[in-house]
Design a protein around this motif. Structure first.
Motif, short mmCIF file in Angstrom:
data_model
loop_
_atom_site.label_atom_id
_atom_site.label_comp_id
_atom_site.label_asym_id
_atom_site.label_seq_id
_atom_site.Cartn_x
_atom_site.Cartn_y
_atom_site.Cartn_z
N TYR A 31 0.82 -1.21 0.00
CA TYR A 31 0.00 0.00 0.00
C TYR A 31 0.86 1.26 0.00
N ALA A 32 1.95 1.23 0.75
CA ALA A 32 2.85 2.38 0.77
C ALA A 32 3.41 2.66 -0.62
N ASP A 33 3.75 1.60 -1.36
CA ASP A 33 4.27 1.77 -2.72
C ASP A 33 3.22 2.42 -3.62
N TRP A 34 1.98 1.92 -3.50
CA TRP A 34 0.90 2.49 -4.32
C TRP A 34 0.66 3.96 -4.01
N PHE A 35 0.56 4.29 -2.73
CA PHE A 35 0.31 5.68 -2.34
C PHE A 35 1.46 6.59 -2.77
N ALA A 36 2.69 6.12 -2.56
CA ALA A 36 3.86 6.92 -2.94
C ALA A 36 3.92 7.12 -4.45
N THR A 141 9.43 6.95 -11.38
CA THR A 141 8.12 6.32 -11.51
C THR A 141 8.25 4.83 -11.80
N PHE A 142 9.13 4.47 -12.75
CA PHE A 142 9.35 3.06 -13.08
C PHE A 142 9.94 2.31 -11.90
N LEU A 143 10.87 2.95 -11.17
CA LEU A 143 11.51 2.27 -10.04
C LEU A 143 10.53 2.04 -8.89
N PHE A 144 9.59 2.96 -8.68
CA PHE A 144 8.53 2.71 -7.72
C PHE A 144 7.68 1.52 -8.16
N GLY A 145 7.40 1.45 -9.47
CA GLY A 145 6.64 0.33 -10.01
C GLY A 145 7.38 -0.99 -9.81
N ARG A 180 4.76 -15.58 -12.83
CA ARG A 180 5.53 -15.23 -14.04
C ARG A 180 5.28 -13.79 -14.47
N TRP A 181 3.99 -13.37 -14.51
CA TRP A 181 3.74 -12.00 -14.98
C TRP A 181 4.21 -10.97 -13.96
N LYS A 182 4.20 -11.34 -12.68
CA LYS A 182 4.71 -10.43 -11.66
C LYS A 182 6.23 -10.31 -11.76
N PHE A 183 6.88 -11.43 -12.08
CA PHE A 183 8.33 -11.39 -12.28
C PHE A 183 8.68 -10.55 -13.51
N GLU A 184 7.91 -10.74 -14.60
CA GLU A 184 8.16 -9.95 -15.82
C GLU A 184 7.95 -8.47 -15.54
N GLY A 185 6.90 -8.14 -14.79
CA GLY A 185 6.67 -6.73 -14.45
C GLY A 185 7.80 -6.16 -13.63
N MET A 186 8.29 -6.94 -12.65
CA MET A 186 9.40 -6.50 -11.83
C MET A 186 10.67 -6.31 -12.67
N PHE A 187 10.92 -7.27 -13.56
CA PHE A 187 12.14 -7.24 -14.37
C PHE A 187 12.15 -6.01 -15.30
N TRP A 188 11.06 -5.82 -16.04
CA TRP A 188 11.07 -4.76 -17.05
C TRP A 188 10.96 -3.36 -16.44
N THR A 189 10.12 -3.18 -15.43
CA THR A 189 10.06 -1.87 -14.80
C THR A 189 11.39 -1.53 -14.14
N GLY A 190 12.04 -2.56 -13.55
CA GLY A 190 13.34 -2.33 -12.92
C GLY A 190 14.40 -1.92 -13.91
N TRP A 191 14.50 -2.66 -15.02
CA TRP A 191 15.53 -2.35 -16.00
C TRP A 191 15.27 -1.03 -16.72
#
Length: 221
Positions: A31-36, A141-145, A180-191
């Motif tokens: 929730y903190a991530d979403w609000f931030a 913004t991407f790093l928060f995601g 898998r889709w959560k990992f893909e989201g983490m990977f691409w938003t991070g990079w």
């Protein structure tokens, strides 16, 4: 102080900057991530609107010109502090260097502006500096995601052993938790966020040197 809409937006953005960190003090993740994230995006949007409206309505003021860059710097500095502080061990080393370049430049230029006083107003903001700020905000913004996806991935994999997680990722076991889709989201938003942050660090360094060179004639005794 002249209270008009552009100035009010700048003040709201200045107030929103520390609230990004406060979200992590009073709310649990994710929730903190979403609000931030939502707060940072809304504040970033006002950065464009306050300048546009001030020029369009002829409401440019000295107080607005002072608050606007302070709010921008506060947003970026506090958000980077939160991201580095809450990043995992894999990401942190890659975040520290570009974050350090950005923080050093902002402190250095702020010190120069304070020393130069009224002369600082004659050193116009370049288009490259505006691109620098925009790149910083998009990167953050991407790093928060990335942090959100990472936390959701951890929640979904809670209680699973590594062997089971590996089987799910390889498609050998049904992915009922959406790992898998959560990992893909983490990977691409991070990079994407990381690449943009390094690009922002380069632009930040260039604009810092440019500002110093423009200020040099005023630093002579």
């Amino acid at each position: 102080m002249t209270w008009n809409i552009p100035n009010a937006l700048s003040v709201l953005r200045l107030v929103a900057a520390p609230m990004v960190a406060v979200m992590f003090l009073y709310f649990e993740r994710p929730y903190a991530d979403w609000f931030a994230l939502c707060l940072f995006i809304l504040a970033s949007v006002t950065d464009w609107f306050d300048g546009y409206l001030a020029r369009a309505w002829g409401q440019e003021t000295k107080i607005g010109a002072m608050i606007d860059p302070i709010a921008d710097k506060a947003m970026v500095v506090i958000a980077l502090m939160v991201i580095v502080g809450y990043s995992n061990e894999h990401w942190t080393p890659w975040l520290v260097l570009p974050a350090t370049v950005i923080l050093f430049r902002e402190v250095f230029v702020s010190g120069l502006r304070e020393f130069l006083g009224d002369v600082a107003g004659t050193l116009k903001v370049t288009k490259l500096a505006k691109w620098k700020t925009a790149t910083q905000m998009v990167a953050i913004t991407f790093l928060f995601g990335q942090g959100m996806f990472e936390h959701y991935l951890g929640m979904s994999a809670w209680g699973m052993d590594q062997a089971l997680v590996d089987q799910i990722m390889l498609g050998e076991v049904d992915d009922t938790q959406g790992l898998r889709w959560k990992f893909e989201g983490m990977f691409w938003t991070g990079w994407i966020g990381m690449v943009l942050l390094w690009a922002a660090a380069v632009l930040t360094g260039i604009t810092g040197v440019d500002y110093f060179l423009k200020a040099r004639p005023h630093l002579k005794d």
